[in-house]
Motif scaffolding. Structure first.
Motif, short mmCIF file in Angstrom:
data_model
loop_
_atom_site.label_atom_id
_atom_site.label_comp_id
_atom_site.label_asym_id
_atom_site.label_seq_id
_atom_site.Cartn_x
_atom_site.Cartn_y
_atom_site.Cartn_z
N SER A 31 4.45 4.28 5.90
CA SER A 31 2.96 3.82 6.46
C SER A 31 1.85 4.87 7.07
O SER A 31 0.81 4.89 6.79
CB SER A 31 3.04 2.77 7.35
OG SER A 31 3.65 1.78 6.42
N ILE A 73 -0.16 7.22 4.84
CA ILE A 73 -1.36 6.82 3.98
C ILE A 73 -2.43 7.62 4.56
O ILE A 73 -2.93 7.45 5.83
CB ILE A 73 -1.47 5.43 4.10
CG1 ILE A 73 -0.34 4.58 3.38
CG2 ILE A 73 -2.83 4.90 3.39
CD1 ILE A 73 -0.27 3.33 3.59
N GLU A 133 -9.18 7.40 -0.88
CA GLU A 133 -9.00 7.25 -2.13
C GLU A 133 -9.33 8.48 -3.21
O GLU A 133 -10.13 9.21 -2.85
CB GLU A 133 -9.69 5.88 -2.48
CG GLU A 133 -11.26 6.19 -2.82
CD GLU A 133 -12.07 4.97 -3.13
OE1 GLU A 133 -11.28 3.88 -3.25
OE2 GLU A 133 -13.13 4.92 -3.49
N SER A 171 -12.77 5.08 1.30
CA SER A 171 -12.77 4.03 0.45
C SER A 171 -13.99 3.20 0.79
O SER A 171 -14.67 2.43 -0.19
CB SER A 171 -11.47 3.25 0.34
OG SER A 171 -11.10 2.67 1.60
N ARG A 187 0.91 -1.30 -0.16
CA ARG A 187 -0.01 -0.11 0.06
C ARG A 187 0.83 1.13 -0.17
O ARG A 187 0.63 2.26 -0.66
CB ARG A 187 -1.10 0.21 1.23
CG ARG A 187 -1.99 -1.00 1.22
CD ARG A 187 -2.74 -1.26 0.11
NE ARG A 187 -3.54 -0.16 -0.27
CZ ARG A 187 -4.08 0.05 -1.45
NH1 ARG A 187 -3.85 -0.60 -2.50
NH2 ARG A 187 -4.87 1.17 -1.47
N GLU A 233 -8.65 3.39 4.36
CA GLU A 233 -7.97 4.45 3.38
C GLU A 233 -8.77 5.32 2.86
O GLU A 233 -10.09 4.84 2.56
CB GLU A 233 -7.23 3.50 2.57
CG GLU A 233 -6.03 2.64 3.21
CD GLU A 233 -4.96 2.28 2.15
OE1 GLU A 233 -5.20 2.70 0.74
OE2 GLU A 233 -4.32 1.51 2.47
N ARG A 273 -6.17 8.32 5.75
CA ARG A 273 -6.97 7.68 6.49
C ARG A 273 -8.42 8.12 6.69
O ARG A 273 -8.38 9.38 7.30
CB ARG A 273 -6.70 6.50 7.63
CG ARG A 273 -5.39 5.69 7.10
CD ARG A 273 -5.12 4.56 8.21
NE ARG A 273 -4.31 3.78 7.79
CZ ARG A 273 -4.64 2.52 7.05
NH1 ARG A 273 -5.84 2.42 6.58
NH2 ARG A 273 -3.76 1.82 6.55
N TRP A 283 0.42 4.10 -2.86
CA TRP A 283 -0.11 5.60 -2.42
C TRP A 283 1.38 6.34 -2.98
O TRP A 283 1.26 7.60 -3.29
CB TRP A 283 0.07 5.81 -0.96
CG TRP A 283 -1.47 5.50 -0.61
CD1 TRP A 283 -2.28 4.56 -0.29
CD2 TRP A 283 -2.43 6.71 -0.87
NE1 TRP A 283 -3.49 4.67 -0.17
CE2 TRP A 283 -3.65 6.03 -0.59
CE3 TRP A 283 -2.36 7.88 -1.22
CZ2 TRP A 283 -4.96 6.49 -0.61
CZ3 TRP A 283 -3.67 8.40 -1.39
CH2 TRP A 283 -4.97 7.88 -0.89
#
Length: 296
Positions: free
Chosen positions: A178, A181, A192, A149, A81, A190, A183, A85
């Motif tokens: 990490s 990412i 998107e 998402s 991931r 996550e 959220r 990203w």
């Protein structure tokens, strides 16, 4: 079902440009529908080809993953991931850094002082720098926004600060940390990009985009309305191309013009109410702008 024919343009080019200017000047309302070909006309081919811009921003991705064009990069199966990203951050960064191309400015000069609305399937937000929000409908999303998402709620979030921060944090392995990412603050899933896909959020913002264009059509349906289609291909004709054909056929004073070097299609059923200009969008809009300014 409409039947279509491809029209060749050669010695009738000047006549077509003159017709375009005439229809701009005489229309009571103009609805523009723009697809990917509009950005391609600016020389921005990085979505589907490995052009100079692609290599400048994605040369390291190409060396590692070997995909062609940013569109394929969007759907590539990355090893993590963090790597996925990383690509999204770089793509978002490119879209923010990529200036709105000249064909967009030429179009807006042609529309100056007119009663118009623009609908687009493009998600690269080129239009947003030159068109007021109330006159623009991004009907297939806008890369400037991230929704959840999981679609656990109806909000979408402006992402420029997140994009620039992630892009600055890309490491030598083409990953972001990490913890960077993005959220959802409500469910932890996550975020998107808000672009058409399997989990595309058709919520408040989506409905607002369609409300604007539908109200424009309703206000102007009995007037001399020009449907101008720019760079719409055959990948998703159901969003702009086919509705424009149907509206031109149904509305008494409508006229349809399509400009596309490859997919300029004119159904036989509306051939008396339209023209197809099978040329590159950039010179057509530039020549139309020049002609309009000469006639003032």
């Amino acid at each position: 079902m409409f039947t279509t024919q491809k029209l060749e343009t050669n010695d009738i080019y000047s006549q077509n440009v003159a017709t375009l200017v005439e229809k701009f000047n005489n229309a009571d309302a103009i609805l523009v529908g723009a697809g990917a070909g509009m950005s391609a006309a600016c020389g921005y081919n990085f979505f589907y080809h490995n052009d100079d811009i692609f290599y400048e921003y994605f040369g390291d991705f190409y060396k590692k993953y070997g995909f062609t064009g940013a569109f394929n990069g969007f759907y590539h199966r990355y090893p993590s991931r963090e790597a996925h990203w990383d690509f999204l951050a770089r793509l978002g960064y490119l879209e923010y850094e990529c200036e709105t191309g000249k064909p967009y400015h030429d179009l807006m000069k042609l529309l100056e002082g007119k009663n118009y609305h623009i609908m687009t399937t493009n998600q690269d937000f080129q239009f947003t720098r030159v068109v007021p929000e109330e006159k623009l409908s991004a009907i297939q999303g806008d890369s400037r926004y991230y929704p959840c998402s999981n679609r656990c709620h109806d909000e979408i979030y402006y992402n420029k600060e997140m994009v620039y921060a992630m892009n600055a944090a890309i490491d030598e392995n083409l990953c972001i940390p990490s913890e960077m990412i993005p959220r959802c603050s409500k469910c932890g899933a996550e975020l998107e990009p808000w672009v058409r896909g399997y989990t595309f959020l058709e919520g408040k913002k989506y409905k607002e985009e369609y409300r604007k264009v539908n109200e424009f059509i309703e206000r102007n349906k009995d007037k001399k309305i020009l449907f101008l289609e720019l760079g719409v291909g055959r990948m998703t004709p159901m969003f702009i191309q086919e509705p424009f054909w149907n509206l031109t056929y149904a509305l008494p004073h409508a006229f349809y013009i399509t400009i596309n070097p490859k997919d300029a299609l004119l159904p036989k059923e509306i051939e008396e109410k339209g023209i197809a200009i099978k040329e590159d969008i950039a010179p057509v809009l530039q020549d139309a702008r020049n002609l309009m300014e000469q006639r003032k």
